[in-house]
Enzyme design. Structure first.
Site, PDB file in Angstrom:
ATOM      1  N   HIS A  37       0.948  -1.187  -0.073  1.00  0.00           N
ATOM      2  CA  HIS A  37      -0.007  -0.209  -0.017  1.00  0.00           C
ATOM      3  C   HIS A  37       0.904   1.148  -0.059  1.00  0.00           C
ATOM      4  O   HIS A  37       0.587   2.221   0.563  1.00  0.00           O
ATOM      5  CB  HIS A  37      -0.995  -0.189   1.163  1.00  0.00           C
ATOM      6  N   ASP A  39       2.431   1.766  -3.213  1.00  0.00           N
ATOM      7  CA  ASP A  39       2.775   1.972  -4.562  1.00  0.00           C
ATOM      8  C   ASP A  39       1.941   3.155  -5.303  1.00  0.00           C
ATOM      9  O   ASP A  39       2.101   3.396  -6.337  1.00  0.00           O
ATOM     10  CB  ASP A  39       2.703   0.848  -5.556  1.00  0.00           C
ATOM     11  N   SER A  70     -13.871 -17.023 -22.198  1.00  0.00           N
ATOM     12  CA  SER A  70     -12.948 -17.357 -20.836  1.00  0.00           C
ATOM     13  C   SER A  70     -13.575 -18.856 -20.741  1.00  0.00           C
ATOM     14  O   SER A  70     -14.703 -19.181 -20.356  1.00  0.00           O
ATOM     15  CB  SER A  70     -13.466 -16.458 -19.972  1.00  0.00           C
ATOM     16  N   LEU A 124      -2.978 -12.180  -5.697  1.00  0.00           N
ATOM     17  CA  LEU A 124      -1.907 -12.519  -6.690  1.00  0.00           C
ATOM     18  C   LEU A 124      -1.915 -11.896  -7.882  1.00  0.00           C
ATOM     19  O   LEU A 124      -1.171 -12.340  -8.852  1.00  0.00           O
ATOM     20  CB  LEU A 124      -1.729 -14.124  -6.731  1.00  0.00           C
ATOM     21  N   SER A 127      -6.032 -10.096 -11.928  1.00  0.00           N
ATOM     22  CA  SER A 127      -6.805  -9.202 -13.058  1.00  0.00           C
ATOM     23  C   SER A 127      -5.639  -8.325 -13.773  1.00  0.00           C
ATOM     24  O   SER A 127      -5.577  -8.186 -15.019  1.00  0.00           O
ATOM     25  CB  SER A 127      -7.596  -8.373 -12.331  1.00  0.00           C
ATOM     26  N   GLU A 159      -7.436  -0.629 -15.706  1.00  0.00           N
ATOM     27  CA  GLU A 159      -8.004  -0.972 -14.100  1.00  0.00           C
ATOM     28  C   GLU A 159      -8.412   0.282 -13.444  1.00  0.00           C
ATOM     29  O   GLU A 159      -9.457   0.256 -12.951  1.00  0.00           O
ATOM     30  CB  GLU A 159      -6.869  -1.411 -13.197  1.00  0.00           C
ATOM     31  N   ASP A 171       1.391  -3.925  -9.549  1.00  0.00           N
ATOM     32  CA  ASP A 171       0.989  -5.375 -10.046  1.00  0.00           C
ATOM     33  C   ASP A 171       1.366  -5.457 -11.683  1.00  0.00           C
ATOM     34  O   ASP A 171       1.935  -6.321 -12.192  1.00  0.00           O
ATOM     35  CB  ASP A 171      -0.406  -5.560 -10.011  1.00  0.00           C
TER      36      ASP A 171
END
Ligand code: GLA
Length: 381
Positions: A37, A39, A70, A124, A127, A159, A171
Protein backbone atom coordinates in the site's frame (compact mmCIF):
# COMPACT_ATOMS: atom_id res chain seq x y z
CA UNK A 1 0.91 -25.57 -13.91
CA UNK A 2 -2.03 -24.58 -16.11
CA UNK A 3 -3.68 -27.58 -17.67
CA UNK A 4 -2.85 -26.73 -21.25
CA UNK A 5 -4.58 -29.76 -22.57
CA UNK A 6 -6.60 -27.45 -24.75
CA UNK A 7 -7.66 -28.87 -28.06
CA UNK A 8 -8.09 -27.28 -31.43
CA UNK A 9 -11.74 -28.33 -31.49
CA UNK A 10 -12.47 -25.88 -28.65
CA UNK A 11 -11.28 -23.09 -30.95
CA UNK A 12 -13.26 -24.44 -33.91
CA UNK A 13 -16.35 -24.61 -31.74
CA UNK A 14 -16.11 -21.00 -30.48
CA UNK A 15 -14.55 -19.22 -33.42
CA UNK A 16 -14.91 -21.52 -36.46
CA UNK A 17 -11.15 -21.67 -36.98
CA UNK A 18 -8.36 -23.93 -35.72
CA UNK A 19 -5.96 -23.23 -32.84
CA UNK A 20 -3.07 -22.92 -35.33
CA UNK A 21 -4.45 -19.56 -36.47
CA UNK A 22 -3.98 -18.14 -32.95
CA UNK A 23 -0.84 -16.75 -31.31
CA UNK A 24 -0.34 -17.83 -27.70
CA UNK A 25 0.76 -15.48 -24.88
CA UNK A 26 1.14 -15.96 -21.16
CA UNK A 27 1.51 -13.69 -18.10
CA UNK A 28 2.37 -14.59 -14.49
CA UNK A 29 0.88 -13.74 -11.11
CA UNK A 30 2.98 -11.90 -8.52
CA UNK A 31 4.00 -11.76 -4.91
CA UNK A 32 5.30 -8.70 -3.13
CA UNK A 33 8.07 -9.17 -0.57
CA UNK A 34 7.64 -5.78 1.08
CA UNK A 35 6.28 -2.29 0.36
CA UNK A 36 2.51 -2.75 0.72
CA UNK A 37 0.00 0.00 0.00
CA UNK A 38 2.73 2.45 -0.92
CA UNK A 39 2.73 2.07 -4.73
CA UNK A 40 0.22 4.90 -5.14
CA UNK A 41 2.15 7.09 -2.68
CA UNK A 42 5.50 7.22 -4.44
CA UNK A 43 6.96 4.33 -2.39
CA UNK A 44 9.47 1.56 -3.05
CA UNK A 45 8.08 -1.96 -3.65
CA UNK A 46 9.84 -5.33 -4.00
CA UNK A 47 7.60 -7.60 -6.09
CA UNK A 48 8.43 -10.74 -8.08
CA UNK A 49 6.52 -12.65 -10.80
CA UNK A 50 5.51 -16.22 -9.91
CA UNK A 51 4.69 -19.33 -11.92
CA UNK A 52 0.92 -19.13 -11.68
CA UNK A 53 -0.24 -17.78 -15.04
CA UNK A 54 -2.95 -16.73 -17.44
CA UNK A 55 -2.87 -17.81 -21.09
CA UNK A 56 -4.35 -15.90 -23.99
CA UNK A 57 -4.67 -17.13 -27.57
CA UNK A 58 -5.46 -14.36 -29.99
CA UNK A 59 -6.19 -14.10 -33.73
CA UNK A 60 -7.34 -11.13 -35.85
CA UNK A 61 -10.81 -11.65 -37.37
CA UNK A 62 -10.91 -8.94 -40.07
CA UNK A 63 -13.98 -7.30 -38.54
CA UNK A 64 -14.71 -4.61 -35.96
CA UNK A 65 -16.00 -7.17 -33.47
CA UNK A 66 -14.18 -8.68 -30.45
CA UNK A 67 -15.11 -12.28 -29.64
CA UNK A 68 -13.74 -13.11 -26.22
CA UNK A 69 -14.05 -16.52 -24.61
CA UNK A 70 -13.12 -17.38 -21.03
CA UNK A 71 -12.72 -21.10 -20.45
CA UNK A 72 -12.78 -20.68 -16.68
CA UNK A 73 -16.15 -18.90 -16.72
CA UNK A 74 -17.30 -20.78 -19.83
CA UNK A 75 -18.47 -17.43 -21.13
CA UNK A 76 -18.35 -15.98 -24.66
CA UNK A 77 -18.61 -12.20 -25.00
CA UNK A 78 -19.12 -10.59 -28.43
CA UNK A 79 -18.60 -6.88 -28.25
CA UNK A 80 -18.32 -3.86 -30.58
CA UNK A 81 -17.66 -0.17 -30.09
CA UNK A 82 -18.82 1.95 -28.30
CA UNK A 83 -17.46 -0.10 -25.41
CA UNK A 84 -19.18 -0.15 -22.08
CA UNK A 85 -18.16 -1.84 -18.86
CA UNK A 86 -20.23 -4.96 -18.20
CA UNK A 87 -18.78 -5.63 -14.73
CA UNK A 88 -17.48 -9.06 -15.70
CA UNK A 89 -14.15 -10.67 -16.64
CA UNK A 90 -14.13 -9.23 -20.17
CA UNK A 91 -13.73 -5.69 -18.76
CA UNK A 92 -10.04 -6.44 -18.12
CA UNK A 93 -9.48 -6.99 -21.86
CA UNK A 94 -11.82 -4.32 -23.19
CA UNK A 95 -10.39 -1.73 -20.77
CA UNK A 96 -6.96 -2.26 -22.33
CA UNK A 97 -8.32 -1.81 -25.86
CA UNK A 98 -9.98 1.43 -24.74
CA UNK A 99 -6.72 2.74 -23.23
CA UNK A 100 -4.69 1.82 -26.32
CA UNK A 101 -7.19 3.66 -28.51
CA UNK A 102 -7.01 6.74 -26.27
CA UNK A 103 -3.36 6.91 -27.37
CA UNK A 104 -4.43 7.21 -31.01
CA UNK A 105 -4.04 3.57 -32.13
CA UNK A 106 -6.84 1.62 -33.80
CA UNK A 107 -7.23 -1.95 -32.53
CA UNK A 108 -8.73 -4.21 -35.25
CA UNK A 109 -11.26 -6.91 -34.24
CA UNK A 110 -9.93 -10.19 -32.86
CA UNK A 111 -10.92 -13.53 -31.39
CA UNK A 112 -9.42 -14.42 -28.02
CA UNK A 113 -9.42 -17.51 -25.80
CA UNK A 114 -8.49 -17.03 -22.14
CA UNK A 115 -7.68 -19.44 -19.33
CA UNK A 116 -5.38 -19.59 -16.32
CA UNK A 117 -4.62 -20.87 -12.84
CA UNK A 118 -4.03 -17.69 -10.82
CA UNK A 119 -6.60 -18.00 -8.04
CA UNK A 120 -9.00 -15.07 -8.34
CA UNK A 121 -9.40 -12.65 -5.45
CA UNK A 122 -6.36 -14.18 -3.73
CA UNK A 123 -4.13 -11.11 -3.89
CA UNK A 124 -1.89 -12.65 -6.58
CA UNK A 125 -2.99 -10.18 -9.27
CA UNK A 126 -5.02 -12.31 -11.63
CA UNK A 127 -6.71 -9.21 -13.03
CA UNK A 128 -3.47 -7.31 -13.68
CA UNK A 129 -2.17 -10.44 -15.38
CA UNK A 130 -5.10 -10.44 -17.81
CA UNK A 131 -4.58 -6.73 -18.53
CA UNK A 132 -0.87 -7.15 -19.20
CA UNK A 133 -1.22 -10.24 -21.38
CA UNK A 134 -3.90 -8.40 -23.39
CA UNK A 135 -1.73 -5.31 -23.92
CA UNK A 136 1.32 -7.39 -24.82
CA UNK A 137 -0.63 -9.62 -27.23
CA UNK A 138 -2.32 -6.69 -29.00
CA UNK A 139 0.98 -4.85 -29.29
CA UNK A 140 2.68 -7.92 -30.81
CA UNK A 141 -0.21 -8.88 -33.08
CA UNK A 142 -0.75 -5.45 -34.61
CA UNK A 143 2.88 -4.24 -34.51
CA UNK A 144 2.37 -1.39 -32.00
CA UNK A 145 5.77 -2.09 -30.41
CA UNK A 146 4.87 -0.85 -26.91
CA UNK A 147 7.63 -1.21 -24.32
CA UNK A 148 6.96 -3.46 -21.32
CA UNK A 149 6.76 -0.40 -19.10
CA UNK A 150 4.17 1.17 -21.42
CA UNK A 151 2.11 -2.03 -21.38
CA UNK A 152 2.13 -1.91 -17.57
CA UNK A 153 0.85 1.68 -17.62
CA UNK A 154 -1.89 0.81 -20.12
CA UNK A 155 -3.00 -2.06 -17.86
CA UNK A 156 -3.09 0.18 -14.81
CA UNK A 157 -5.07 2.82 -16.73
CA UNK A 158 -7.58 0.12 -17.79
CA UNK A 159 -7.99 -0.91 -14.15
CA UNK A 160 -8.27 2.70 -12.92
CA UNK A 161 -10.66 4.01 -15.58
CA UNK A 162 -12.60 1.09 -17.07
CA UNK A 163 -12.72 -1.41 -14.20
CA UNK A 164 -12.87 1.30 -11.51
CA UNK A 165 -10.19 0.22 -9.00
CA UNK A 166 -7.73 3.02 -8.32
CA UNK A 167 -4.81 0.60 -7.99
CA UNK A 168 -1.16 1.61 -8.09
CA UNK A 169 1.37 0.48 -10.69
CA UNK A 170 3.08 -2.40 -8.85
CA UNK A 171 1.11 -5.39 -10.15
CA UNK A 172 1.06 -4.53 -13.84
CA UNK A 173 4.69 -3.42 -13.70
CA UNK A 174 6.13 -6.64 -12.26
CA UNK A 175 3.92 -8.81 -14.50
CA UNK A 176 5.28 -6.92 -17.52
CA UNK A 177 8.95 -6.82 -16.48
CA UNK A 178 9.48 -9.88 -14.23
CA UNK A 179 12.57 -12.08 -14.60
CA UNK A 180 13.12 -15.66 -13.44
CA UNK A 181 14.75 -15.85 -9.96
CA UNK A 182 14.71 -12.04 -9.54
CA UNK A 183 12.57 -9.57 -7.70
CA UNK A 184 12.58 -5.94 -8.71
CA UNK A 185 13.04 -2.89 -6.59
CA UNK A 186 10.65 -0.36 -8.11
CA UNK A 187 10.47 3.30 -7.27
CA UNK A 188 6.80 3.98 -7.94
CA UNK A 189 7.35 7.72 -8.19
CA UNK A 190 9.96 7.68 -10.97
CA UNK A 191 9.30 4.13 -12.29
CA UNK A 192 13.04 3.45 -12.08
CA UNK A 193 13.68 -0.16 -11.22
CA UNK A 194 16.45 -2.72 -10.87
CA UNK A 195 16.62 -6.52 -10.74
CA UNK A 196 17.88 -8.38 -7.66
CA UNK A 197 18.61 -11.99 -6.88
CA UNK A 198 18.78 -13.14 -3.31
CA UNK A 199 20.04 -16.23 -1.57
CA UNK A 200 17.47 -17.44 0.94
CA UNK A 201 20.11 -19.60 2.66
CA UNK A 202 18.03 -22.64 3.52
CA UNK A 203 14.81 -20.63 3.82
CA UNK A 204 11.90 -20.48 1.37
CA UNK A 205 8.87 -18.39 0.57
CA UNK A 206 5.48 -20.06 0.22
CA UNK A 207 1.85 -18.94 0.24
CA UNK A 208 -1.27 -19.73 2.23
CA UNK A 209 -4.57 -18.77 0.61
CA UNK A 210 -7.09 -17.82 3.31
CA UNK A 211 -9.79 -18.46 0.70
CA UNK A 212 -11.47 -15.24 1.73
CA UNK A 213 -12.05 -13.67 -1.67
CA UNK A 214 -11.56 -9.99 -1.89
CA UNK A 215 -12.79 -7.68 -4.58
CA UNK A 216 -10.75 -4.51 -4.48
CA UNK A 217 -13.49 -2.53 -6.13
CA UNK A 218 -16.10 -3.43 -3.56
CA UNK A 219 -13.63 -3.13 -0.74
CA UNK A 220 -12.24 -0.13 1.03
CA UNK A 221 -9.20 0.01 -1.27
CA UNK A 222 -10.33 3.20 -3.03
CA UNK A 223 -11.28 4.66 0.34
CA UNK A 224 -7.71 4.11 1.64
CA UNK A 225 -6.38 5.99 -1.36
CA UNK A 226 -8.66 8.91 -0.64
CA UNK A 227 -7.60 9.00 3.02
CA UNK A 228 -3.95 9.06 1.96
CA UNK A 229 -4.64 11.86 -0.51
CA UNK A 230 -6.38 14.01 2.08
CA UNK A 231 -3.59 13.32 4.60
CA UNK A 232 -1.02 14.44 2.03
CA UNK A 233 -2.96 17.63 1.35
CA UNK A 234 -3.00 18.51 5.05
CA UNK A 235 0.69 17.71 5.52
CA UNK A 236 1.60 19.69 2.42
CA UNK A 237 -0.14 22.79 3.70
CA UNK A 238 2.14 22.68 6.75
CA UNK A 239 5.31 21.29 5.15
CA UNK A 240 5.85 22.58 1.66
CA UNK A 241 8.83 20.31 1.05
CA UNK A 242 6.83 17.14 0.68
CA UNK A 243 5.35 16.01 -2.62
CA UNK A 244 4.47 12.34 -1.91
CA UNK A 245 3.14 10.75 1.26
CA UNK A 246 6.11 8.34 1.20
CA UNK A 247 8.31 11.30 2.19
CA UNK A 248 6.30 12.01 5.38
CA UNK A 249 8.17 12.00 8.71
CA UNK A 250 7.08 11.54 12.35
CA UNK A 251 7.24 15.34 12.85
CA UNK A 252 4.69 15.89 10.07
CA UNK A 253 2.17 13.95 12.11
CA UNK A 254 2.28 16.59 14.82
CA UNK A 255 1.90 19.50 12.41
CA UNK A 256 -0.86 18.40 10.23
CA UNK A 257 -4.15 18.22 12.15
CA UNK A 258 -4.89 14.81 10.71
CA UNK A 259 -7.98 12.79 11.56
CA UNK A 260 -7.40 9.60 13.55
CA UNK A 261 -7.82 7.46 10.42
CA UNK A 262 -5.45 9.65 8.39
CA UNK A 263 -2.84 9.56 11.13
CA UNK A 264 -2.94 5.76 11.23
CA UNK A 265 -2.52 5.50 7.45
CA UNK A 266 0.49 7.82 7.53
CA UNK A 267 2.04 5.87 10.41
CA UNK A 268 1.81 2.71 8.31
CA UNK A 269 3.54 4.45 5.40
CA UNK A 270 6.38 5.80 7.56
CA UNK A 271 6.88 2.37 9.15
CA UNK A 272 6.72 0.56 5.81
CA UNK A 273 9.52 2.71 4.44
CA UNK A 274 11.78 1.71 7.37
CA UNK A 275 10.82 -1.95 7.09
CA UNK A 276 11.54 -1.94 3.36
CA UNK A 277 15.04 -0.67 4.04
CA UNK A 278 15.48 -3.38 6.70
CA UNK A 279 14.32 -6.10 4.30
CA UNK A 280 16.63 -4.92 1.51
CA UNK A 281 19.57 -4.98 3.96
CA UNK A 282 18.50 -8.37 5.33
CA UNK A 283 18.27 -9.93 1.86
CA UNK A 284 21.64 -8.48 0.89
CA UNK A 285 23.35 -9.77 4.05
CA UNK A 286 21.54 -13.10 4.26
CA UNK A 287 19.97 -12.01 7.56
CA UNK A 288 16.65 -13.81 7.12
CA UNK A 289 15.69 -13.32 10.77
CA UNK A 290 15.41 -9.58 10.30
CA UNK A 291 13.52 -10.09 7.02
CA UNK A 292 11.02 -12.33 8.82
CA UNK A 293 10.61 -9.87 11.67
CA UNK A 294 9.85 -7.05 9.22
CA UNK A 295 7.25 -9.23 7.46
CA UNK A 296 5.37 -9.81 10.72
CA UNK A 297 5.58 -6.11 11.57
CA UNK A 298 4.22 -5.19 8.16
CA UNK A 299 1.29 -7.53 8.65
CA UNK A 300 0.30 -5.97 11.95
CA UNK A 301 0.74 -2.50 10.55
CA UNK A 302 -1.54 -3.38 7.60
CA UNK A 303 -4.01 -4.83 10.08
CA UNK A 304 -4.02 -2.21 12.85
CA UNK A 305 -2.92 1.00 11.12
CA UNK A 306 -3.90 0.63 7.46
CA UNK A 307 -6.88 -1.56 8.38
CA UNK A 308 -6.89 -3.76 5.27
CA UNK A 309 -6.64 -7.18 6.91
CA UNK A 310 -9.48 -9.38 8.15
CA UNK A 311 -10.14 -11.91 10.90
CA UNK A 312 -9.03 -14.89 8.83
CA UNK A 313 -5.71 -13.45 7.64
CA UNK A 314 -4.96 -12.13 11.14
CA UNK A 315 -5.66 -15.59 12.53
CA UNK A 316 -3.29 -17.22 10.05
CA UNK A 317 -0.47 -14.81 10.85
CA UNK A 318 -0.94 -15.13 14.65
CA UNK A 319 -0.88 -18.91 14.41
CA UNK A 320 2.27 -18.84 12.30
CA UNK A 321 3.92 -16.50 14.79
CA UNK A 322 2.95 -18.82 17.61
CA UNK A 323 4.36 -21.80 15.72
CA UNK A 324 7.72 -20.06 15.37
CA UNK A 325 7.65 -19.51 11.60
CA UNK A 326 10.32 -16.96 10.55
CA UNK A 327 7.97 -14.38 9.01
CA UNK A 328 4.55 -13.98 7.42
CA UNK A 329 2.19 -11.30 6.22
CA UNK A 330 -0.83 -10.66 4.04
CA UNK A 331 0.06 -9.50 0.53
CA UNK A 332 -1.66 -7.32 -2.04
CA UNK A 333 -4.72 -5.16 -1.55
CA UNK A 334 -5.96 -7.05 1.49
CA UNK A 335 -9.40 -7.91 2.94
CA UNK A 336 -8.58 -11.59 2.49
CA UNK A 337 -6.41 -13.36 -0.07
CA UNK A 338 -2.96 -14.84 0.48
CA UNK A 339 -0.35 -14.82 3.23
CA UNK A 340 3.33 -14.85 2.20
CA UNK A 341 5.31 -17.15 4.51
CA UNK A 342 9.07 -17.18 5.06
CA UNK A 343 10.42 -20.23 6.83
CA UNK A 344 13.23 -22.81 6.88
CA UNK A 345 12.78 -25.20 3.95
CA UNK A 346 10.36 -27.97 4.88
CA UNK A 347 9.73 -26.63 8.40
CA UNK A 348 6.19 -25.39 8.12
CA UNK A 349 5.11 -28.28 5.87
CA UNK A 350 5.45 -30.57 8.90
CA UNK A 351 2.84 -28.52 10.74
CA UNK A 352 0.43 -27.95 7.87
CA UNK A 353 -2.02 -30.62 8.93
CA UNK A 354 -2.34 -29.29 12.46
CA UNK A 355 -2.68 -25.76 11.10
CA UNK A 356 -5.37 -26.80 8.62
CA UNK A 357 -7.40 -28.50 11.34
CA UNK A 358 -7.43 -25.36 13.46
CA UNK A 359 -8.43 -23.15 10.55
CA UNK A 360 -11.31 -25.43 9.55
CA UNK A 361 -12.44 -25.63 13.16
CA UNK A 362 -12.60 -21.87 13.42
CA UNK A 363 -13.91 -20.84 10.00
CA UNK A 364 -15.56 -23.96 8.60
CA UNK A 365 -13.52 -24.27 5.40
CA UNK A 366 -9.85 -24.97 4.55
CA UNK A 367 -6.91 -22.85 3.42
CA UNK A 368 -4.79 -23.79 0.39
CA UNK A 369 -1.00 -24.09 0.55
CA UNK A 370 1.01 -23.07 -2.52
CA UNK A 371 4.65 -23.50 -3.46
CA UNK A 372 5.88 -21.29 -6.29
CA UNK A 373 8.91 -20.34 -8.36
CA UNK A 374 9.95 -16.83 -9.25
CA UNK A 375 9.40 -16.61 -12.97
CA UNK A 376 9.52 -14.45 -16.10
CA UNK A 377 7.08 -11.70 -16.95
CA UNK A 378 4.65 -11.67 -19.88
CA UNK A 379 5.81 -13.50 -23.01
CA UNK A 380 4.80 -15.21 -26.22
CA UNK A 381 4.81 -19.00 -26.01
C1 GLA B 1 -3.26 -4.19 -5.01
C2 GLA B 1 -3.04 -3.07 -6.01
C3 GLA B 1 -1.59 -2.62 -6.02
C4 GLA B 1 -1.10 -2.30 -4.62
C5 GLA B 1 -1.44 -3.42 -3.66
C6 GLA B 1 -1.11 -3.06 -2.24
O1 GLA B 1 -2.56 -5.33 -5.39
O2 GLA B 1 -3.41 -3.51 -7.31
O3 GLA B 1 -1.44 -1.51 -6.89
O4 GLA B 1 -1.62 -1.07 -4.18
O5 GLA B 1 -2.81 -3.77 -3.73
O6 GLA B 1 0.26 -2.86 -2.08
Amino acid sequence: MVDLNIESKQFLLRFGKPMEEFRHFSAPGRINIIGEHVDYLGGIVLPAAIDFSVHLWISPNKSDQFNLYSLDFDSLVKIKRPFQSSQIWSDYLIGVIVEIEKEGFHVPGFDAFLTGNIPQGAGLSSSASVEVVTGFAISSLFGFKFSREKIALLGQAAENHFVGTKCGIMDQFIIATGKEDHCISLNTETLEYSYHTFDLKGYEFSLINSNVKHSLKDSDYNQRRLECESALKKIKSANLNISQLYEAKEDDLKLAGLSTAEEKRVRHVIGEKNRTQAVVRGLENGDLTSVGKALFETHWSLSKLFEVSCEETDFIVSELERMGVEGARMIGGGFGGCILVLDKIGNFSQNQEEFQKKYIQKFGYPVDFYQFKISDGVREI
